[in-house]
Enzyme design. Structure first.
Site, PDB file in Angstrom:
ATOM      1  N   GLU A  20      60.189 -39.264  10.331  1.00  0.00           N
ATOM      2  CA  GLU A  20      61.427 -39.292  11.141  1.00  0.00           C
ATOM      3  C   GLU A  20      61.351 -38.288  12.286  1.00  0.00           C
ATOM      4  OE1 GLU A  20      63.719 -38.934   7.437  1.00  0.00           O
ATOM      5  OE2 GLU A  20      64.950 -40.572   8.217  1.00  0.00           O
ATOM      6  N   GLU A  26      61.297 -42.486   0.683  1.00  0.00           N
ATOM      7  CA  GLU A  26      62.540 -41.982   0.086  1.00  0.00           C
ATOM      8  C   GLU A  26      63.057 -42.869  -1.033  1.00  0.00           C
ATOM      9  OE1 GLU A  26      61.854 -42.006   3.299  1.00  0.00           O
ATOM     10  OE2 GLU A  26      62.602 -40.208   4.297  1.00  0.00           O
TER      11      GLU A  26
HETATM   12  N1  3HC Z   1      58.961 -31.523  -1.208  1.00  0.00           N
HETATM   13  C1  3HC Z   1      58.612 -30.510  -2.018  1.00  0.00           C
HETATM   14  N2  3HC Z   1      57.400 -30.403  -2.620  1.00  0.00           N
HETATM   15  C2  3HC Z   1      56.523 -31.368  -2.362  1.00  0.00           C
HETATM   16  C3  3HC Z   1      56.808 -32.457  -1.527  1.00  0.00           C
HETATM   17  C4  3HC Z   1      58.085 -32.512  -0.930  1.00  0.00           C
HETATM   18  N3  3HC Z   1      58.432 -33.503  -0.096  1.00  0.00           N
HETATM   19  N4  3HC Z   1      55.736 -33.269  -1.480  1.00  0.00           N
HETATM   20  C5  3HC Z   1      54.793 -32.691  -2.251  1.00  0.00           C
HETATM   21  N5  3HC Z   1      55.274 -31.550  -2.788  1.00  0.00           N
HETATM   22  C6  3HC Z   1      54.552 -30.591  -3.634  1.00  0.00           C
HETATM   23  C7  3HC Z   1      54.200 -31.182  -5.002  1.00  0.00           C
HETATM   24  O1  3HC Z   1      55.256 -30.990  -5.921  1.00  0.00           O
HETATM   25  C8  3HC Z   1      52.969 -30.393  -5.353  1.00  0.00           C
HETATM   26  O2  3HC Z   1      53.391 -29.128  -5.783  1.00  0.00           O
HETATM   27  P1  3HC Z   1      52.526 -28.316  -6.868  1.00  0.00           P
HETATM   28  O3  3HC Z   1      51.204 -28.075  -6.211  1.00  0.00           O
HETATM   29  O4  3HC Z   1      53.329 -27.121  -7.130  1.00  0.00           O
HETATM   30  O5  3HC Z   1      52.412 -29.246  -8.032  1.00  0.00           O
HETATM   31  C9  3HC Z   1      52.274 -30.191  -4.018  1.00  0.00           C
HETATM   32  O6  3HC Z   1      53.286 -30.369  -3.018  1.00  0.00           O
HETATM   33  C10 3HC Z   1      51.146 -31.164  -3.741  1.00  0.00           C
HETATM   34  O7  3HC Z   1      51.633 -32.484  -3.947  1.00  0.00           O
HETATM   35  P2  3HC Z   1      50.741 -33.598  -4.653  1.00  0.00           P
HETATM   36  O8  3HC Z   1      50.176 -33.082  -5.921  1.00  0.00           O
HETATM   37  O9  3HC Z   1      51.582 -34.825  -4.709  1.00  0.00           O
HETATM   38  O10 3HC Z   1      49.565 -33.719  -3.591  1.00  0.00           O
HETATM   39  P3  3HC Z   1      48.749 -34.995  -3.128  1.00  0.00           P
HETATM   40  O11 3HC Z   1      47.766 -34.489  -2.172  1.00  0.00           O
HETATM   41  O12 3HC Z   1      48.312 -35.797  -4.302  1.00  0.00           O
HETATM   42  O13 3HC Z   1      49.812 -35.938  -2.352  1.00  0.00           O
HETATM   43  C11 3HC Z   1      51.584 -36.416  -0.805  1.00  0.00           C
HETATM   44  C12 3HC Z   1      50.387 -35.512  -1.161  1.00  0.00           C
HETATM   45  C13 3HC Z   1      51.094 -37.837  -0.534  1.00  0.00           C
HETATM   46  C14 3HC Z   1      52.228 -35.854   0.409  1.00  0.00           C
HETATM   47  C15 3HC Z   1      52.557 -36.447  -2.003  1.00  0.00           C
HETATM   48  O14 3HC Z   1      52.837 -35.130  -2.376  1.00  0.00           O
HETATM   49  C16 3HC Z   1      53.875 -37.116  -1.722  1.00  0.00           C
HETATM   50  O15 3HC Z   1      53.962 -38.323  -1.774  1.00  0.00           O
HETATM   51  N6  3HC Z   1      54.916 -36.311  -1.483  1.00  0.00           N
HETATM   52  C17 3HC Z   1      56.271 -36.781  -1.387  1.00  0.00           C
HETATM   53  C18 3HC Z   1      56.550 -37.455  -0.091  1.00  0.00           C
HETATM   54  C19 3HC Z   1      57.991 -37.845  -0.019  1.00  0.00           C
HETATM   55  O16 3HC Z   1      58.568 -38.399  -0.947  1.00  0.00           O
HETATM   56  N7  3HC Z   1      58.602 -37.590   1.124  1.00  0.00           N
HETATM   57  C20 3HC Z   1      59.970 -37.916   1.334  1.00  0.00           C
HETATM   58  C21 3HC Z   1      60.828 -36.782   0.928  1.00  0.00           C
HETATM   59  S1  3HC Z   1      62.542 -37.174   1.045  1.00  0.00           S
HETATM   60  C22 3HC Z   1      62.884 -37.029   2.693  1.00  0.00           C
HETATM   61  O17 3HC Z   1      62.036 -36.778   3.479  1.00  0.00           O
HETATM   62  C23 3HC Z   1      64.316 -37.220   3.045  1.00  0.00           C
HETATM   63  C24 3HC Z   1      64.494 -37.325   4.503  1.00  0.00           C
HETATM   64  O18 3HC Z   1      64.567 -38.670   4.869  1.00  0.00           O
HETATM   65  C25 3HC Z   1      65.783 -36.651   4.935  1.00  0.00           C
END
Ligand code: 3HC
Ligand code: NAI
Length: 701
Positions: free
Chosen positions: A105, A125
């Site tokens: 975004e 999301e």
């Molecule tokens: N917020 C907080 N922590 C997050 C995070 C996030 N969005 N995304 C990842 N993390 C943390 C994980 O909990 C993990 O923490 P840890 O090391 O303490 O266990 C660390 O970052 C690494 O994450 P992964 O183990 O998942 O690492 P990968 O390399 O396997 O994957 C990734 C990376 C593809 C970025 C995956 O972490 C992911 O899919 N993250 C979530 C993405 C997501 O859902 N984004 C949308 C959030 S909601 C939003 O943006 C609302 C907005 O529209 C207003």
């Protein structure tokens, strides 16, 4: 180091976000962005602004931990994005790694997007029970059209750079560091006098989108447990029919509502639960793990072939061995036909399938496993056979090799002793079909070396599994809990509930399949044999009525779907109620003096199936079999069809209140009687309920 820094070079202002591990939008990042933007605005000598990230990825979204704060508010960040977009000078985003959620975004608020090759973008999301809350629902349809935007937002899937380029989600793909590609692309745009492009100002021709929205809406309405889906469609509807400000208000309201929805809380709980499950005790994290370059599998049956495909798919050379030519041939045939069908369905190219198959070696001679770094045995579930096989593996495998068992019930410590190298032995309990099911229970034995545990957990991640560590006990975490669930299913059948009544009750709660349908599918013979074997090993309670129905069905040759009758009667795969089952259950009940009742409610069914299961989960926790309650939730949602929007059984218990669970267990102990201790309450559950503490207070790691 500052989280967000601003500098400039060659007339271009640069904002760099550095918030490891994934550059999530924390309060610091959001404030830093606003500060960086202010510095850019204050310097009229600059011609353009570039936003890029340090580390392994662009912004992967909002910081999900912030959502638990009831005061969370996206409006300040959204205002920063509006300011960014409104800049009269060019604003460019340079993407790398993953640009997800709020990260994408942010990029959509910029005028242009350049991406490093291999970048993936998406709005995931929906997987958290949310919608893009920083104007993604409004800007994305204006950029790529309502249909494609709905597809991205409703699936939550990431798309690769090529696909993003072809739908104009990114403007260019370049090789190089994010800073280099960003600077070069911004300079190119400046050289061509490219104008700012503001998605909020794009008007949408609404009639083109009507059918896409209608289809999406009807699909979303079929999934009422995921309210985010309908909300996303409503926002896109607003995007195509209203002005930007009105659409933005629709999105903001919907986001706020979803943030506090039970489904989103549950899905957010699981997001972190899945990641926490990978965390090991200090003695394992401090070791460096062992290299696993080749994997061997003994037993080319249902499980052995599925497990082999997990490793082949991850690019790991795999040796598959079976004792019989027939078994091996059947296994090879299964693997080949799976890849052929993937090619036919367009999931793989013929070349890719061929390359995968080239990594497979097969043999009837078990010494072919001698040089493998990890050998997994998947022979028949029989203790004497497995002990013999483990002893043999102890002799033929190289000294550094890890030996794993895929047993679903047997004592991993006994197998470990048989190898003569118990420190190198571990359980790897895959679920069927192993190449599809995400769950892997990793069973640490009494002597399993920390480095072995770490190696296998790292490998699990590499092959795309959601791994949970379990200690040694009958059935490990999942099947041990499933046993009490099946126990109550059978008592309810004997008391007069029908299979459909039981299945419908738990399916209404969201379970993918009720216990009777599930056992009919897995095979009543398989279920009955497990009970009989467990009885022989002295594991069953001294209760002659214990799982007496499944044993009777087995004796009658009603094995389920495969024989055309089990708990249900089958017409192909279609299940029909069968009065014969009620007659059999009633006969078994009479033989054991169990009275028929006519007052079994849906509430009683769900509570009697779920609360003992939760109670067993608590016993598993207090015995130290699971490290944490959230691991149990991961097991049940990833492996047993427990609805993710309920967060798993332990999360559900906390939502309903631990004191309520205790109270109902006491109630059923009184109303059903408790001669065999089925309703004995876990002391841990009792203590946490009394002290009003959560399960998290009992995390062992
Ligand atoms: N917020 C907080 N922590 C997050 C995070 C996030 N969005 N995304 C990842 N993390 C943390 C994980 O909990 C993990 O923490 P840890 O090391 O303490 O266990 C660390 O970052 C690494 O994450 P992964 O183990 O998942 O690492 P990968 O390399 O396997 O994957 C990734 C990376 C593809 C970025 C995956 O972490 C992911 O899919 N993250 C979530 C993405 C997501 O859902 N984004 C949308 C959030 S909601 C939003 O943006 C609302 C907005 O529209 C207003
Ligand atoms: P299966 O019966 O499909 O296959 C077993 C294979 O092992 C056969 O091909 C057989 O020829 C081979 N075999 C037997 N003895 C052997 C020996 N000494 N050396 C080499 N190969 C030998 O069995 P399945 O279902 O694949 O189960 C295997 C293991 O996986 C069991 O321990 C089972 O409990 C476990 N498991 C099974 C699940 C399932 O849903 N089928 C799920 C999870 C675990």
């Amino acid at each position: 180091m500052h989280t967000v820094t601003f500098d400039s070079a060659n007339g271009i202002g640069r904002i760099c976000i550095a918030n490891p591990p994934v550059n999530a939008l924390s309060h610091h990042v959001m404030h830093g962005l606003a500060d960086g933007l202010a510095q850019f605005e204050a310097d009229p000598s600059l011609h353009a602004l570039l936003i890029y990230c340090a580390g392994k990825t662009f912004v992967a979204g909002a910081d999900i931990t912030l959502f638990d704060d009831p005061a969370f508010d996206a409006s300040a960040f959204n205002a920063t994005l509006a300011r960014l977009e409104a800049q009269p000078r060019l604003v460019v985003a340079a993407l790398h790694g993953t640009a997800l959620g709020g990260g994408l975004e942010l990029a959509l608020a910029c005028h242009y997007r350049v991406a490093q090759s291999g970048t993936r973008v998406g709005l995931p999301e929906v997987k958290l029970g949310l919608l893009p809350g920083s104007l993604g629902t409004q800007r994305l349809p204006r950029l790529i059209g309502a249909g494609p935007a709905l597809e991205i937002m409703l699936s939550g899937k990431m798309i690769d750079t090529q696909e993003a380029l072809s739908c104009a989600l990114v403007d260019a793909i370049r090789d190089g560091t994010p800073l280099d590609i960003g600077m070069a692309y911004t300079s190119e745009l400046l050289a061509h006098n490219a104008p700012p492009r503001r998605l909020s100002q794009v008007r949408m021709p609404d009639q083109v989108h009507a059918s896409a929205i209608e289809t999406a809406l009807s699909q979303a309405q079929q999934q009422p447990h995921y309210p985010a889906k309908q909300a996303i469609v409503a926002c896109v509807q607003a995007a195509v029919s209203e002005d930007f400000e009105t659409g933005a208000a629709v999105e903001a309201n919907a986001f706020k509502t979803l943030l506090n929805s039970p489904a989103s809380r549950a899905l957010r709980h699981l997001f972190f639960a899945q990641r926490v499950a990978a965390k090991l005790p200090q003695n394992a994290t401090s070791t460096s793990g062992l290299a696993v370059e080749t994997v061997g599998i003994l037993g080319a049956g249902t499980m052995g072939t599925g497990i082999a495909m997990c490793f082949l798919n991850a690019g790991i050379p795999t040796v598959l061995v079976d004792a019989t030519a027939e078994g091996l041939q059947r296994g090879i045939g299964l693997i080949e036909s799976t890849y052929a069908s993937n090619v036919a369905k367009g999931r793989l190219s013929a070349e890719q399938a061929q390359a995968i198959l080239q990594r497979l070696t097969t043999s009837l001679d078990d010494t072919a496993l001698a040089e493998c770094d990890l050998v997994i045995e998947a022979v028949f579930e029989n203790m004497a056979l497995k002990q013999q096989v483990c002893q043999r593996l102890g002799h033929i495998c190289k000294p550094s090799a890890i030996i794993a068992s895929n047993t679903s019930t047997l004592d991993v410590d006994v197998l470990a002793q048989a190898t003569g190298r118990p420190g190198q032995v571990i359980g790897m309990h895959f679920f069927s079909p192993a190449h599809i099911m995400k769950l892997l229970e990793v069973v640490r034995g009494e002597h399993t070396a920390p480095a072995v545990l770490k190696t296998v957990m790292d490998l699990a991640k590499k092959i795309g599994k959601t791994a949970v560590v379990s200690g040694v006990c009958y059935g490990f975490i999942g099947n041990r809990m499933a046993e009490v669930y099946m126990r109550e299913t059978e008592f309810l059948l004997m008391e007069g509930a029908t299979p459909a009544q039981i299945d419908n009750a738990v399916q209404a709660l969201g379970m993918a399949m009720g216990p009777c349908r599930m056992l009919d599918m897995a095979g009543i013979d398989v279920g009955a044999k497990t009970v009989i074997e467990y009885g022989k090993a002295g594991g069953l309670p001294p209760d002659p009525s214990y799982r007496a129905v499944v044993q009777k069905m087995f004796a009658l040759g009603r094995f389920g779907q495969k024989t055309g009758s089990g708990y249900y009667r089958y017409d192909g795969r279609t299940a029909h109620p069968d009065p014969e089952t009620e007659r059999i259950a009633a006969e078994v009940a009479r033989a054991h003096g169990i009275a028929k009742r006519n007052d079994i409610s849906e509430q009683e069914i769900t509570e009697r199936l779920l609360y003992p299961l939760i109670n067993e989960g608590c016993k598993i926790l207090e015995e130290g079999i699971a490290y944490r309650a959230s691991d149990i939730d991961v097991v049940w949602t990833a492996g047993y069809g427990f609805p993710d929007y309920q967060g798993g059984p332990m999360f559900l218990a906390e939502q309903r209140g631990l004191a309520h669970i205790v109270q109902q267990l006491e109630h059923y102990a009184r109303s059903r009687g408790n001669p065999y201790g089925y309703w004995d309450i876990s002391p841990l559950l009792q203590r946490l309920a009394q002290q009003q503490h959560s399960f998290a207070s009992h995390n062992l790691v």
